[in-house]
Design a protein around this motif. Structure first.
Motif, PDB file in Angstrom:
ATOM      1  N   THR A   1      -1.232   0.954  -9.591  1.00  0.00           N
ATOM      2  CA  THR A   1      -0.176   1.362 -10.516  1.00  0.00           C
ATOM      3  C   THR A   1       0.699   2.502 -10.006  1.00  0.00           C
ATOM      4  OG1 THR A   1      -1.678   2.906 -11.637  1.00  0.00           O
ATOM      5  CG2 THR A   1      -1.578   0.642 -12.486  1.00  0.00           C
ATOM      6  N   ALA A   2       0.109   3.396  -9.236  1.00  0.00           N
ATOM      7  CA  ALA A   2       0.846   4.569  -8.743  1.00  0.00           C
ATOM      8  C   ALA A   2       0.292   4.968  -7.387  1.00  0.00           C
ATOM      9  CB  ALA A   2       0.733   5.730  -9.737  1.00  0.00           C
ATOM     10  N   PRO A   3       0.586   4.200  -6.345  1.00  0.00           N
ATOM     11  CA  PRO A   3      -0.005   4.472  -5.023  1.00  0.00           C
ATOM     12  C   PRO A   3       0.327   5.858  -4.476  1.00  0.00           C
ATOM     13  CG  PRO A   3       1.755   2.824  -4.882  1.00  0.00           C
ATOM     14  CD  PRO A   3       1.439   2.997  -6.324  1.00  0.00           C
ATOM     15  N   ASP A   4       1.515   6.384  -4.773  1.00  0.00           N
ATOM     16  CA  ASP A   4       1.848   7.724  -4.296  1.00  0.00           C
ATOM     17  C   ASP A   4       0.891   8.765  -4.879  1.00  0.00           C
ATOM     18  OD1 ASP A   4       3.938   6.999  -2.669  1.00  0.00           O
ATOM     19  OD2 ASP A   4       5.495   7.373  -4.170  1.00  0.00           O
ATOM     20  N   GLN A   5       0.574   8.612  -6.150  1.00  0.00           N
ATOM     21  CA  GLN A   5      -0.342   9.551  -6.805  1.00  0.00           C
ATOM     22  C   GLN A   5      -1.750   9.406  -6.235  1.00  0.00           C
ATOM     23  OE1 GLN A   5       0.185  12.027  -8.563  1.00  0.00           O
ATOM     24  NE2 GLN A   5      -1.651  12.538  -9.753  1.00  0.00           N
ATOM     25  N   CYS A   6      -2.152   8.179  -5.969  1.00  0.00           N
ATOM     26  CA  CYS A   6      -3.473   7.939  -5.390  1.00  0.00           C
ATOM     27  C   CYS A   6      -3.576   8.608  -4.022  1.00  0.00           C
ATOM     28  CB  CYS A   6      -3.740   6.445  -5.273  1.00  0.00           C
ATOM     29  SG  CYS A   6      -5.455   6.033  -4.844  1.00  0.00           S
ATOM     30  N   CYS A   7      -2.553   8.419  -3.192  1.00  0.00           N
ATOM     31  CA  CYS A   7      -2.544   9.043  -1.872  1.00  0.00           C
ATOM     32  C   CYS A   7      -2.533  10.564  -1.982  1.00  0.00           C
ATOM     33  CB  CYS A   7      -1.323   8.587  -1.076  1.00  0.00           C
ATOM     34  SG  CYS A   7      -1.402   6.886  -0.482  1.00  0.00           S
TER      35      CYS A   7
ATOM     36  N   GLY B   1      -5.643   1.515   6.928  1.00  0.00           N
ATOM     37  CA  GLY B   1      -5.888   2.624   6.030  1.00  0.00           C
ATOM     38  C   GLY B   1      -6.965   2.246   5.032  1.00  0.00           C
ATOM     39  N   CYS B   2      -6.753   2.595   3.775  1.00  0.00           N
ATOM     40  CA  CYS B   2      -7.714   2.227   2.725  1.00  0.00           C
ATOM     41  C   CYS B   2      -7.699   0.706   2.536  1.00  0.00           C
ATOM     42  CB  CYS B   2      -7.352   2.920   1.426  1.00  0.00           C
ATOM     43  SG  CYS B   2      -7.542   4.728   1.487  1.00  0.00           S
ATOM     44  N   GLU B   3      -8.854   0.143   2.273  1.00  0.00           N
ATOM     45  CA  GLU B   3      -8.953  -1.321   2.180  1.00  0.00           C
ATOM     46  C   GLU B   3      -8.052  -1.932   1.114  1.00  0.00           C
ATOM     47  OE1 GLU B   3     -12.353  -4.851   2.089  1.00  0.00           O
ATOM     48  OE2 GLU B   3     -12.921  -2.777   1.617  1.00  0.00           O
ATOM     49  N   PRO B   4      -7.978  -1.368  -0.125  1.00  0.00           N
ATOM     50  CA  PRO B   4      -7.142  -2.012  -1.145  1.00  0.00           C
ATOM     51  C   PRO B   4      -5.650  -2.026  -0.807  1.00  0.00           C
ATOM     52  CG  PRO B   4      -8.666  -0.450  -2.152  1.00  0.00           C
ATOM     53  CD  PRO B   4      -8.687  -0.200  -0.681  1.00  0.00           C
ATOM     54  N   CYS B   5      -5.230  -1.098   0.059  1.00  0.00           N
ATOM     55  CA  CYS B   5      -3.801  -0.971   0.380  1.00  0.00           C
ATOM     56  C   CYS B   5      -3.477  -1.411   1.801  1.00  0.00           C
ATOM     57  CB  CYS B   5      -3.347   0.460   0.162  1.00  0.00           C
ATOM     58  SG  CYS B   5      -3.476   1.013  -1.560  1.00  0.00           S
ATOM     59  N   THR B   6      -4.387  -2.140   2.433  1.00  0.00           N
ATOM     60  CA  THR B   6      -4.173  -2.612   3.797  1.00  0.00           C
ATOM     61  C   THR B   6      -4.356  -4.115   3.863  1.00  0.00           C
ATOM     62  OG1 THR B   6      -5.018  -0.538   4.719  1.00  0.00           O
ATOM     63  CG2 THR B   6      -4.909  -2.416   6.207  1.00  0.00           C
ATOM     64  N   SER B   7      -3.352  -4.802   4.368  1.00  0.00           N
ATOM     65  CA  SER B   7      -3.440  -6.246   4.583  1.00  0.00           C
ATOM     66  C   SER B   7      -2.955  -6.559   5.989  1.00  0.00           C
ATOM     67  CB  SER B   7      -2.597  -6.996   3.541  1.00  0.00           C
ATOM     68  OG  SER B   7      -1.244  -6.591   3.625  1.00  0.00           O
ATOM     69  N   LEU B   8      -3.056  -7.794   6.380  1.00  0.00           N
ATOM     70  CA  LEU B   8      -2.541  -8.192   7.683  1.00  0.00           C
ATOM     71  C   LEU B   8      -1.025  -7.995   7.685  1.00  0.00           C
ATOM     72  CD1 LEU B   8      -4.598 -11.456   8.296  1.00  0.00           C
ATOM     73  CD2 LEU B   8      -5.003  -9.180   9.257  1.00  0.00           C
ATOM     74  N   PRO B   9      -0.441  -7.600   8.803  1.00  0.00           N
ATOM     75  CA  PRO B   9       1.002  -7.330   8.833  1.00  0.00           C
ATOM     76  C   PRO B   9       1.820  -8.562   8.485  1.00  0.00           C
ATOM     77  CG  PRO B   9       0.099  -7.445  11.060  1.00  0.00           C
ATOM     78  CD  PRO B   9      -1.065  -7.423  10.129  1.00  0.00           C
ATOM     79  N   SER B  10       2.840  -8.365   7.650  1.00  0.00           N
ATOM     80  CA  SER B  10       3.715  -9.467   7.263  1.00  0.00           C
ATOM     81  C   SER B  10       4.863  -9.639   8.248  1.00  0.00           C
ATOM     82  CB  SER B  10       4.284  -9.216   5.860  1.00  0.00           C
ATOM     83  OG  SER B  10       4.991  -7.983   5.819  1.00  0.00           O
TER      84      SER B  10
ATOM     85  N   ARG C   1       0.827  -2.300   5.081  1.00  0.00           N
ATOM     86  CA  ARG C   1       0.361  -1.154   4.298  1.00  0.00           C
ATOM     87  C   ARG C   1       1.081  -1.095   2.953  1.00  0.00           C
ATOM     88  NH1 ARG C   1      -1.915   2.732   7.787  1.00  0.00           N
ATOM     89  NH2 ARG C   1      -2.558   3.818   5.881  1.00  0.00           N
ATOM     90  N   TRP C   2       0.328  -0.840   1.907  1.00  0.00           N
ATOM     91  CA  TRP C   2       0.844  -0.665   0.545  1.00  0.00           C
ATOM     92  C   TRP C   2       1.727  -1.829   0.097  1.00  0.00           C
ATOM     93  CZ3 TRP C   2       1.417   3.608   4.028  1.00  0.00           C
ATOM     94  CH2 TRP C   2       0.445   4.589   3.860  1.00  0.00           C
ATOM     95  N   SER C   3       1.443  -3.024   0.573  1.00  0.00           N
ATOM     96  CA  SER C   3       2.195  -4.231   0.195  1.00  0.00           C
ATOM     97  C   SER C   3       3.698  -4.051   0.385  1.00  0.00           C
ATOM     98  CB  SER C   3       1.900  -4.603  -1.268  1.00  0.00           C
ATOM     99  OG  SER C   3       0.522  -4.840  -1.449  1.00  0.00           O
ATOM    100  N   GLY C   4       4.061  -3.221   1.357  1.00  0.00           N
ATOM    101  CA  GLY C   4       5.472  -3.002   1.656  1.00  0.00           C
ATOM    102  C   GLY C   4       6.172  -2.052   0.704  1.00  0.00           C
ATOM    103  N   ARG C   5       5.432  -1.443  -0.231  1.00  0.00           N
ATOM    104  CA  ARG C   5       6.058  -0.568  -1.225  1.00  0.00           C
ATOM    105  C   ARG C   5       6.447   0.790  -0.654  1.00  0.00           C
ATOM    106  NH1 ARG C   5       1.871  -0.911  -6.165  1.00  0.00           N
ATOM    107  NH2 ARG C   5       0.406  -1.113  -4.424  1.00  0.00           N
ATOM    108  N   LYS C   6       5.808   1.200   0.432  1.00  0.00           N
ATOM    109  CA  LYS C   6       6.149   2.464   1.059  1.00  0.00           C
ATOM    110  C   LYS C   6       5.643   2.451   2.494  1.00  0.00           C
ATOM    111  CE  LYS C   6       2.105   5.099  -0.543  1.00  0.00           C
ATOM    112  NZ  LYS C   6       1.702   6.469  -0.928  1.00  0.00           N
ATOM    113  N   GLN C   7       6.032   3.476   3.270  1.00  0.00           N
ATOM    114  CA  GLN C   7       5.685   3.548   4.688  1.00  0.00           C
ATOM    115  C   GLN C   7       4.674   4.650   4.996  1.00  0.00           C
ATOM    116  OE1 GLN C   7       7.248   2.198   7.997  1.00  0.00           O
ATOM    117  NE2 GLN C   7       7.232   0.449   6.635  1.00  0.00           N
TER     118      GLN C   7
END
Length: 234
Positions: free
Chosen positions: A111-117, A201-210, A219-225
């Motif tokens: 919901t708020a990845p910036d806050q989580c980070c 990075g963290c598992e929930p916010c890391t996927s194979l590169p698109s 990283r972060w589903s492309g929502r941030k860098q």
């Protein structure tokens, strides 16, 4: 496609020059004091920088952001390398456990990845860095557009106003340079690379590169860098 002999020689010589430059930068700024540290996510770049710093300062503090969300493979690799290299490993943890944070705020990485980070990475790191004067990182310009202006030697201001000397010896290195150095020096790398991950990075916010041309596109589903640990106070 195989490299030509001439191209291969050029690559080798180019890397040799980069290694010499990076090692000189490290040597010029490592005194062996407790005020120097290396941040290490245990990705390839960080292992290369750590290898260089540790050669001069074997007991250098190695700061790992233990968010509680890392891949099991990351934790296993961290522990293996800490034992194999005899690292002075310092695991930085957030004020709240994962369960406590999720009970209070829900699933922030959704919901708020910036806050989580901020809670799990930025605050713990900045609090720890206040005790140091020199900070070595594995950052490279090629990693992301947000790092295109990265300087190998810089000053970093913490929220409280303290300045550290921030050193990124691999600023102009390519991914191939990193891999070649690791191979040349017998550094085993995080097994997740073999599964296709390029930035981990963290598992929930890391996927194979698109995007194969953007290592951090997974990283972060492309929502941030960036997570924020390399963004200094204004």
């Amino acid at each position: 496609m195989a490299l030509s002999f001439e191209t291969g020689i050029s690559v080798v010589l180019g890397l040799a020059a980069k290694i010499a430059e990076a090692q000189s930068l490290v040597a010029a700024n490592v005194t062996g004091s407790a005020t120097e540290c290396v941040t290490c996510s245990f990705q390839a770049e960080d292992m290369v920088v750590l290898h260089m710093v540790k050669a001069i300062h074997p007991s250098v503090p190695v700061l790992f952001l233990d968010t509680g969300y890392h891949f099991a493979e990351t934790y296993e690799y961290r522990d293996e390398m800490a034992a194999a290299w005899g690292l002075n490993l310092i695991n930085l943890t957030p004020r709240q456990t994962v369960l406590e944070q999720e009970a209070q705020f829900g699933i922030l990485h959704q919901t708020a990845p910036d806050q989580c980070c901020k809670l799990r990475k930025v605050e713990p790191l900045f609090a720890a860095l206040a005790g140091y004067e020199t900070w070595f990182t594995g950052m490279r310009r090629e990693q992301a557009k947000s790092r295109a202006q990265l300087q190998a030697l810089d000053h970093f201001t913490l929220p409280g106003g303290k300045q550290l000397l921030k050193i990124s010896p691999l600023a102009d290195w390519t991914t191939r340079d990193v891999w070649n150095y690791a191979q040349e020096h017998g550094i085993s790398l995080l097994p997740l690379y073999d599964k296709g991950y390029s930035s981990i990075g963290c598992e929930p916010c890391t996927s194979l590169p698109s995007d194969p041309n953007d290592p951090r596109s997974g990283r972060w589903s492309g929502r941030k860098q960036e997570c924020g640990i390399h963004i200094q106070a204004q």
